[in-house]
Design a protein around this motif. Sequence first.
Motif, mmCIF file in Angstrom:
data_model
loop_
_atom_site.group_PDB
_atom_site.id
_atom_site.type_symbol
_atom_site.label_atom_id
_atom_site.label_comp_id
_atom_site.label_asym_id
_atom_site.label_seq_id
_atom_site.Cartn_x
_atom_site.Cartn_y
_atom_site.Cartn_z
ATOM 1 N N VAL A 83 -12.207 -26.221 54.311
ATOM 2 C CA VAL A 83 -11.036 -25.876 53.505
ATOM 3 C C VAL A 83 -10.154 -27.114 53.312
ATOM 4 N N TRP A 84 -9.948 -27.867 54.392
ATOM 5 C CA TRP A 84 -9.122 -29.072 54.301
ATOM 6 C C TRP A 84 -9.751 -30.086 53.344
ATOM 7 N N LEU A 85 -11.064 -30.286 53.454
ATOM 8 C CA LEU A 85 -11.739 -31.228 52.551
ATOM 9 C C LEU A 85 -11.635 -30.778 51.091
ATOM 10 N N TRP A 86 -11.747 -29.479 50.856
ATOM 11 C CA TRP A 86 -11.693 -28.960 49.493
ATOM 12 C C TRP A 86 -10.290 -29.151 48.895
ATOM 13 N N ARG A 87 -9.261 -28.904 49.703
ATOM 14 C CA ARG A 87 -7.886 -29.035 49.218
ATOM 15 C C ARG A 87 -7.473 -30.493 49.052
ATOM 16 N N HIS A 88 -8.047 -31.374 49.825
ATOM 17 C CA HIS A 88 -7.658 -32.780 49.763
ATOM 18 C C HIS A 88 -8.754 -33.656 49.158
ATOM 19 N N SER A 89 -9.535 -33.061 48.300
ATOM 20 C CA SER A 89 -10.594 -33.861 47.674
ATOM 21 C C SER A 89 -9.976 -34.817 46.655
ATOM 22 N N VAL A 90 -10.622 -35.926 46.523
ATOM 23 C CA VAL A 90 -10.165 -36.943 45.566
ATOM 24 C C VAL A 90 -11.212 -37.090 44.476
ATOM 25 N N ALA A 91 -10.840 -37.788 43.429
ATOM 26 C CA ALA A 91 -11.739 -37.927 42.285
ATOM 27 C C ALA A 91 -12.944 -38.805 42.586
ATOM 28 N N ARG A 92 -12.825 -39.704 43.552
ATOM 29 C CA ARG A 92 -13.932 -40.624 43.838
ATOM 30 C C ARG A 92 -14.959 -39.946 44.747
ATOM 31 N N PRO A 93 -16.184 -39.764 44.257
ATOM 32 C CA PRO A 93 -17.207 -39.079 45.048
ATOM 33 C C PRO A 93 -17.582 -39.838 46.324
ATOM 34 N N PHE A 94 -17.502 -41.147 46.294
ATOM 35 C CA PHE A 94 -17.848 -41.939 47.482
ATOM 36 C C PHE A 94 -16.928 -41.596 48.653
ATOM 37 N N VAL A 95 -15.646 -41.447 48.399
ATOM 38 C CA VAL A 95 -14.678 -41.107 49.438
ATOM 39 C C VAL A 95 -14.929 -39.695 49.961
ATOM 40 N N VAL A 96 -15.251 -38.780 49.071
ATOM 41 C CA VAL A 96 -15.543 -37.400 49.472
ATOM 42 C C VAL A 96 -16.766 -37.359 50.387
ATOM 43 N N VAL A 97 -17.806 -38.088 50.010
ATOM 44 C CA VAL A 97 -19.030 -38.122 50.830
ATOM 45 C C VAL A 97 -18.728 -38.697 52.205
ATOM 46 N N LEU A 98 -17.957 -39.765 52.269
ATOM 47 C CA LEU A 98 -17.599 -40.352 53.565
ATOM 48 C C LEU A 98 -16.807 -39.373 54.429
ATOM 49 N N ARG A 99 -15.867 -38.655 53.821
ATOM 50 C CA ARG A 99 -15.086 -37.678 54.583
ATOM 51 C C ARG A 99 -15.965 -36.546 55.107
ATOM 52 N N VAL A 100 -16.856 -36.044 54.277
ATOM 53 C CA VAL A 100 -17.751 -34.960 54.694
ATOM 54 C C VAL A 100 -18.640 -35.424 55.842
ATOM 55 N N LEU A 101 -19.208 -36.609 55.730
ATOM 56 C CA LEU A 101 -20.056 -37.139 56.802
ATOM 57 C C LEU A 101 -19.273 -37.345 58.093
ATOM 58 N N ALA A 102 -18.040 -37.816 57.988
ATOM 59 C CA ALA A 102 -17.215 -38.019 59.176
ATOM 60 C C ALA A 102 -16.907 -36.690 59.859
ATOM 61 N N VAL A 103 -16.577 -35.665 59.094
ATOM 62 C CA VAL A 103 -16.292 -34.344 59.666
ATOM 63 C C VAL A 103 -17.545 -33.756 60.300
ATOM 64 N N LEU A 104 -18.678 -33.857 59.619
ATOM 65 C CA LEU A 104 -19.935 -33.344 60.178
ATOM 66 C C LEU A 104 -20.285 -34.042 61.486
ATOM 67 N N ALA A 105 -20.127 -35.357 61.527
ATOM 68 C CA ALA A 105 -20.431 -36.107 62.752
ATOM 69 C C ALA A 105 -19.502 -35.702 63.887
ATOM 70 N N ALA A 106 -18.210 -35.545 63.591
ATOM 71 C CA ALA A 106 -17.250 -35.167 64.635
ATOM 72 C C ALA A 106 -17.556 -33.776 65.188
ATOM 73 N N VAL A 107 -17.849 -32.832 64.320
ATOM 74 C CA VAL A 107 -18.149 -31.468 64.771
ATOM 75 C C VAL A 107 -19.463 -31.446 65.546
ATOM 76 N N LEU A 108 -20.460 -32.185 65.095
ATOM 77 C CA LEU A 108 -21.730 -32.238 65.812
ATOM 78 C C LEU A 108 -21.548 -32.824 67.208
ATOM 79 N N LEU A 109 -20.718 -33.828 67.350
ATOM 80 C CA LEU A 109 -20.442 -34.391 68.671
ATOM 81 C C LEU A 109 -19.751 -33.375 69.584
ATOM 82 N N LEU A 110 -18.877 -32.564 69.024
ATOM 83 C CA LEU A 110 -18.184 -31.548 69.817
ATOM 84 C C LEU A 110 -19.127 -30.462 70.328
#
Length: 191
Positions: free
Chosen positions: A17-44
């Motif tokens: 939900v946070w990623l969807w609400r704070h998405s930016v126009a640049r797809p590269f930044v969105v992909v980096l944010r999604v990967l960072a969130v996935l990595a953090a949750v997987l580590l948890l």
Amino acid sequence: MSLLHPEALLLLLPAGVWLWRHSVARPFVVVLRVLAVLAAVLLLTEPRLESGEEGRDLVVLVDRSRSVGDAAVVRAREVLAELGKRALEGDRIAVVDFARDASLLAPPVDARLARLDGALRDLDRDATDLAQGLERALAAIPAERPGSILVIGDGESTGRAPAAAARAALARGVRIDALPVRRSGADLVAI
């Protein structure tokens, strides 16, 4: 592969939900944010890689020095009985006792059969070499099997510092747990 804390995957919902609400126009930044969130949750979730062999080894390390008395042996018998009830297929338990010296009392056997019955060997109970006990316990766990060590005692060590033995266990991925036993105050004298 298994997850130690699969409930952490629920964090993906608010993160999505946070990623969807704070998405930016640049797809590269969105992909980096999604990967960072996935990595953090997987580590948890603390993923664990399962070995091909079922079960694990536990070495119960029993302090038999004079400072503990027979309390550690009594506690070890209780622990072995309880572990036998909760054992999974392939789990094995070994027993090592220590004071000035350490020895393997019982080699790794099926956890449901592990007992600390009968006569115990004579020990020089006037010292506590925890480092030697840890080394003997670590030697009882085959390198190819997952394992852990349970120390039952008062935590006092009059021999070599146990830090090196603990580091060797850490290097092999062997966890060391402690079940403290209160020292009996009957033989302590204040001067």
